[in-house]
Design a protein around this motif. Structure first.
Motif, PDB file in Angstrom:
ATOM      1  N   ARG A 263       1.751  13.066  -9.377  1.00 19.01           N
ATOM      2  CA  ARG A 263       1.132  12.901  -8.065  1.00 19.01           C
ATOM      3  C   ARG A 263      -0.236  12.207  -8.155  1.00 19.01           C
ATOM      4  N   THR A 264      -0.923  12.344  -9.294  1.00 22.54           N
ATOM      5  CA  THR A 264      -2.236  11.696  -9.432  1.00 22.54           C
ATOM      6  C   THR A 264      -2.123  10.171  -9.367  1.00 22.54           C
ATOM      7  N   THR A 267      -1.030   9.090  -5.855  1.00 19.22           N
ATOM      8  CA  THR A 267      -2.132   9.142  -4.882  1.00 19.22           C
ATOM      9  C   THR A 267      -3.037   7.934  -5.021  1.00 19.22           C
ATOM     10  N   ARG A 268      -3.313   7.508  -6.265  1.00 12.91           N
ATOM     11  CA  ARG A 268      -4.164   6.321  -6.478  1.00 12.91           C
ATOM     12  C   ARG A 268      -3.494   5.071  -5.914  1.00 12.91           C
ATOM     13  N   LYS A 270      -1.264   5.003  -3.474  1.00 11.57           N
ATOM     14  CA  LYS A 270      -1.292   5.073  -2.012  1.00 11.57           C
ATOM     15  C   LYS A 270      -2.675   4.682  -1.481  1.00 11.57           C
ATOM     16  N   LEU A 271      -3.722   5.111  -2.172  1.00 11.93           N
ATOM     17  CA  LEU A 271      -5.084   4.756  -1.754  1.00 11.93           C
ATOM     18  C   LEU A 271      -5.319   3.261  -1.903  1.00 11.93           C
ATOM     19  N   SER A 290       6.798   5.624  -0.917  1.00  8.14           N
ATOM     20  CA  SER A 290       7.241   6.806  -0.169  1.00  8.14           C
ATOM     21  C   SER A 290       8.574   7.319  -0.710  1.00  8.14           C
ATOM     22  N   GLU A 293       7.940   9.068  -4.004  1.00  2.57           N
ATOM     23  CA  GLU A 293       7.371  10.401  -3.796  1.00  2.57           C
ATOM     24  C   GLU A 293       8.448  11.396  -3.348  1.00  2.57           C
TER      25      GLU A 293
END
Length: 453
Positions: A263-264, A267-268, A270-271, A290, A293
């Motif tokens: 997930r780390t 998340t990067r 996605k950011l 997506s 995930e």
């Protein structure tokens, strides 16, 4: 050698009638031989001992009566009969009376059937002894008086009546033997039942603990007891349970770290995509991200299996309604039929995820979905029906395999990785139940979730 069909049918019929529990079979193994032995001992005692003693007593009584009859024939005077009667009373415990002008009864009074069956051996012994010792006609009755035997002999001028104590005619202590044997049998059988029940209870507790562990529950108070073999099986179960629990804990810890590690970077990414210039390429990347995930969530849910959740009483109607809302948002028409008071002992999140997978799967392939829950003698049953294309019967088991995709196009743009049914069955079996696929009355697929009551 082939057994006759009638004998095989009898054997099958006998097996169906025999007890199926260990306690019942142990009881049969102990009680049946004891009962047969007691019957055999009783028969041998009464046939060999009791009847022999009765015959000897009957012969002695017949000899005394024959002496009285012969003495009366030698001197039938009243004085001589009075002395004879007194001597018989003092020395032989016989009450002798002369009945002038009387005749012997034609037949005996009919006793009850049970008494007749009991006194039949006595009558035969006494009849045989009197026939051997007396030349005169006689009549007797062993059932008229509780403590005496009534014997009448035809003599000159009338009838000589003799009342003899019952113990002079047969052994009166036979029932004491039967009573003591019965009491001893009942006492020893009761003690045996207590010991058998104690041993069977140890096996029942082991079975209950294994069943509870199979449903995901825990029995912390379970301790091995009983016979050595039962304790060995219980210790083996505890060791196996410990190994499985350690494996689940290690897998859960590993998955937690994998989830964090995956997930780390997601998340990067996605950011980064959120800060990038919007265009068709970033839109495709967001869609792929997506989907990735979602796939990671599916993999983790399948591997984790909600193993750390505690079981509790779960109201089914609110749970099904909450699951059905997601299907309604997808555009499906969902009908729920469940008693508001119906509940199940289950792990709430795991059961909700299993039902959600089934309902969402039905909504993805059909326009109308019907969810029903009811309780029957076998336990709890939840059915999910849809009017979609369904699954062929030969592919029902294939559908439960992990990562199985039964759609022919195998279009990767369709959301899902083939774990929905696998997760649902894993949850159902973790609760001690199962999921069965069948043809739906709506024309599509029916998924039946069976849970223990």
């Amino acid at each position: 050698m082939r057994l006759p069909s009638s004998f095989r049918v009898f054997v099958r019929w006998l097996k169906r009638r025999l007890p199926g529990t260990l306690f019942g079979r142990s009881l049969l193994i102990i009680v049946l031989p004891v009962a047969l032995m007691q019957i055999a001992v009783t028969y041998v005692f009464f046939d060999a001992h009791w009847q022999t003693v009765t015959s000897r007593l009957s012969e002695g009584l017949a000899g005394d009566i024959a002496w009285a009859v012969e003495s009366y024939k030698e001197d039938p005077s009243p004085e001589a009969f009075a002395k004879l009667s007194q001597r018989a009373e003092d020395s032989m415990s016989l009450s002798i009376a002369l009945q002038p002008g009387r005749k012997l009864p034609v037949r005996r009074r009919d006793p009850p059937v049970l008494m007749e069956a009991f006194f039949a051996p006595i009558d035969r012994s006494l009849d045989r002894a009197l026939s051997e010792r007396l030349d005169a006609p006689f009549w007797f009755d062993t059932t008229r008086y509780p403590a005496y035997v009534d014997i009448r002999v035809g003599v000159q001028g009338g009838v000589m009546r003799v009342l003899a104590p019952r113990e002079r005619a047969f052994a009166t202590q036979g029932h004491i033997f039967v009573l003591w044997m019965t009491v001893a049998t009942v006492l020893l059988t009761t003690v045996a039942l207590l010991f058998i029940r104690n041993q069977v209870r140890a096996i029942e507790r082991l079975a209950s603990a294994a069943e509870a562990f199979g449903r995901g529950a825990d029995v912390p108070a379970f301790k091995p007891h009983g016979a050595r073999e039962v304790r060995a099986a219980a210790h083996a179960f505890l060791d196996m349970r410990g190994r499985i629990q350690r494996h689940i804990e290690q897998r859960t810890a590993l998955l937690a770290s994998v989830s964090h590690d995956l997930r780390t970077p997601l998340t990067r990414l996605k950011l980064t995509l959120a800060l990038a210039e919007p265009n068709s390429r970033t839109a495709d990347m967001k869609r792929d991200l997506s989907e990735m995930e979602h796939m990671v969530d599916e993999y983790l849910a399948f591997a984790r299996g909600e193993g750390g959740e505690a079981a509790e009483a779960v109201p089914l109607r609110p749970l099904i309604e909450a699951v059905s809302e997601g299907a309604r948002r997808m555009g499906a028409q969902v009908r729920v039929d469940a008693d508001p008071d119906l509940s199940a002992t289950a792990r709430p999140n795991a059961l909700k995820r299993a039902l959600a997978n089934l309902v969402m799967n039905a909504a993805a392939h059909g326009e109308h979905v019907a969810v029903a829950a009811r309780r029957d003698a076998q336990g709890l049953e939840i059915t999910i029906d849809d009017d979609g294309p369904g699954i062929p019967a030969e592919q029902h088991e294939e559908a439960f395999k992990a990562f199985a995709r039964l759609d022919e196009s195998r279009n990767q743009n369709i959301k899902g990785v083939g774990l929905g049914l696998a997760i649902a069955r894993d949850v159902a079996r973790g609760h001690g139940g199962d999921i069965i696929l069948d043809r739906s009355p709506l024309g599509g697929l029916r998924a039946t979730v069976r849970l223990p009551g």
